[in-house]
Scaffold this active site. Structure first.
Site, mmCIF file in Angstrom:
data_model
loop_
_atom_site.group_PDB
_atom_site.id
_atom_site.type_symbol
_atom_site.label_atom_id
_atom_site.label_comp_id
_atom_site.label_asym_id
_atom_site.label_seq_id
_atom_site.Cartn_x
_atom_site.Cartn_y
_atom_site.Cartn_z
ATOM 1 C CE1 TYR A 1 -9.958 0.112 7.575
ATOM 2 C CE2 TYR A 1 -10.861 1.406 9.376
ATOM 3 C CZ TYR A 1 -9.796 1.062 8.568
ATOM 4 O OH TYR A 1 -8.589 1.674 8.746
ATOM 5 N N GLY B 1 -0.479 4.743 -0.869
ATOM 6 C CA GLY B 1 -1.648 5.235 -0.133
ATOM 7 C C GLY B 1 -1.283 6.482 0.656
ATOM 8 C CD GLN B 2 -4.261 9.994 4.822
ATOM 9 O OE1 GLN B 2 -4.899 9.026 5.239
ATOM 10 N NE2 GLN B 2 -4.437 11.207 5.313
ATOM 11 C CE LYS C 1 -7.293 -1.782 9.148
ATOM 12 N NZ LYS C 1 -5.967 -2.056 8.571
ATOM 13 C CB ILE D 1 -3.809 9.867 9.112
ATOM 14 C CG1 ILE D 1 -3.719 8.628 10.011
ATOM 15 C CG2 ILE D 1 -2.424 10.470 8.846
ATOM 16 C CD1 ILE D 1 -3.074 8.833 11.360
ATOM 17 N N GLY E 1 0.842 -1.207 0.000
ATOM 18 C CA GLY E 1 0.000 0.000 0.000
ATOM 19 C C GLY E 1 0.865 1.240 0.000
ATOM 20 C CG ASP F 1 -3.357 -8.741 -5.644
ATOM 21 O OD1 ASP F 1 -3.612 -8.671 -4.423
ATOM 22 O OD2 ASP F 1 -4.216 -8.941 -6.518
HETATM 23 N N1 SER Z 1 -9.233 6.899 8.606
HETATM 24 C C1 SER Z 1 -9.831 5.613 8.741
HETATM 25 C C2 SER Z 1 -11.182 5.613 8.142
HETATM 26 O O1 SER Z 1 -11.838 6.608 8.247
HETATM 27 C C3 SER Z 1 -9.899 5.222 10.182
HETATM 28 O O2 SER Z 1 -9.038 4.184 10.430
HETATM 29 O O3 SER Z 1 -11.600 4.635 7.608
#
Ligand code: SER
Length: 318
Positions: free
Chosen positions: A143, A12-13, A147, A173, A9, A53
């Site tokens: 999500y 990604g951000q 996690k 973040i 990743g 991947d």
């Molecule tokens: N920034 C993430 C989200 O909003 C939180 O883990 O999905």
């Protein structure tokens, strides 16, 4: 011996800025950026990039062996809002992908694996203020479910097979380089772009929706600090971390101190339900005690720095 770190990743951000800082510290060639798509130029400039991947186990094992990797930071993930739109995709990418990485860590006897967790591991039955490190984790988003599964799988692999698994429960973040994608806390990044470009922003959360947050320099710092922490100092494997908590109204008011004409409107959508199930503030004392976590930025200093960096990058004065 220098570490050989593979990051998934990586555009990604978080990955974009993490790879950059890791390359500063451990030298370019020791930090392998990976992702599923064509990489942005910056990732191929100062060190190796490979397509990967994580759902392809053979490709994952081959790369880890051929490149002599000892540490994996597995950032590839589907975030909360995208996960609610496509729970099956979130299940495969987040749970199966992390399982493959844990299995590779075990089979190849790697030194360490870090897989991000999130404030999304908590749910409506968790205490919402000053949420402790060890508390009820019954999330209601896919999500969050993914996690929790990652934390439990990682801790199981540590206990059962002796791997060195570590995980940070990132809050929202805020960053000025790569955009976040598909998260519930994305508004806190979008708001800066819109404030500079259009002087107004329509927020998808209610104005009083308080969530824990962190500025990217602190996020990079805690990720590397946890990676560097001595294993014998860690009584936990999964850690709460936070730097600040604010509402959309709070951050709008802070931006107005710099851009007085800025206006905000609120049109909450499906992401409000996700935000309502998450903590308002986090107790990160376990991370502070076990490996010395301490954030640097608060709402005021983060807002000032974000506006300076972003206005320079977008070439917009304010
Ligand atoms: N920034 C993430 C989200 O909003 C939180 O883990 O999905």
């Amino acid at each position: 011996m220098a570490k050989r770190i593979l990051v998934t990743g990586s555009y990604g951000q978080i990955g974009t800025e993490l790879v950059d800082e890791l390359r500063n510290r451990y030298s370019g060639e020791n930090v392998i950026a990976t992702g599923r798509k064509k990489p942005p130029e910056v990732l191929t400039e100062d060190g190796p990039y490979h397509r990967l991947d994580v759902l392809d186990e053979t490709q994952l094992h081959t790369l880890l062996v051929e490149l002599n990797v000892d540490t994996v930071i597995h950032n590839a993930s589907v975030l909360s809002a995208t996960g609610e739109k496509n729970p099956q995709l979130a299940y495969r990418t987040n749970i199966q992908g992390s399982f493959n990485v844990l299995e590779a860590t075990r089979a190849l006897n790697l030194d360490q694996v870090q897989i991000p967790s999130s404030i999304a591991v908590f749910g409506p039955s968790t205490p919402r203020e000053n949420t402790p490190n060890d508390t009820i984790m019954r999330p209601t988003s896919m999500y969050g479910v993914s996690k929790v599964a990652i934390e439990l799988l990682g801790e199981y692999y540590t206990k059962r097979f002796g791997i060195d698994f570590r995980s940070l429960r990132y809050p929202g973040i805020i960053s000025s380089e790569a955009m976040p994608g598909g998260g519930t806390t994305d508004y806190a990044v979008e708001i800066f772009y819109e404030a500079l470009k259009n002087k107004k922003y329509t927020c998808f959360l209610r104005k009083d929706s308080m969530l824990p947050m962190m500025y990217m320099p602190d996020c990079i710092k805690c990720t590397i600090d946890l990676m560097e922490a001595k294993e014998e100092d860690l009584a936990h494997r999964s850690f709460n971390i936070t730097a600040m908590s604010f509402t959309p109204e709070d951050i709008a008011n802070e931006i107005k101190k710099h851009i007085p004409e800025f206006e905000i409107e609120y049109e909450p959508d499906y992401r409000q339900d996700i935000a309502d199930s998450w903590p308002k503030s986090i107790d990160d004392s376990v991370a502070r005690e076990e490996w010395g976590w301490e954030p640097e930025y608060d709402l005021e200093s983060m807002t000032k720095d974000m506006l300076e960096k972003l206005s320079e990058r977008l070439d917009i004065e304010y």
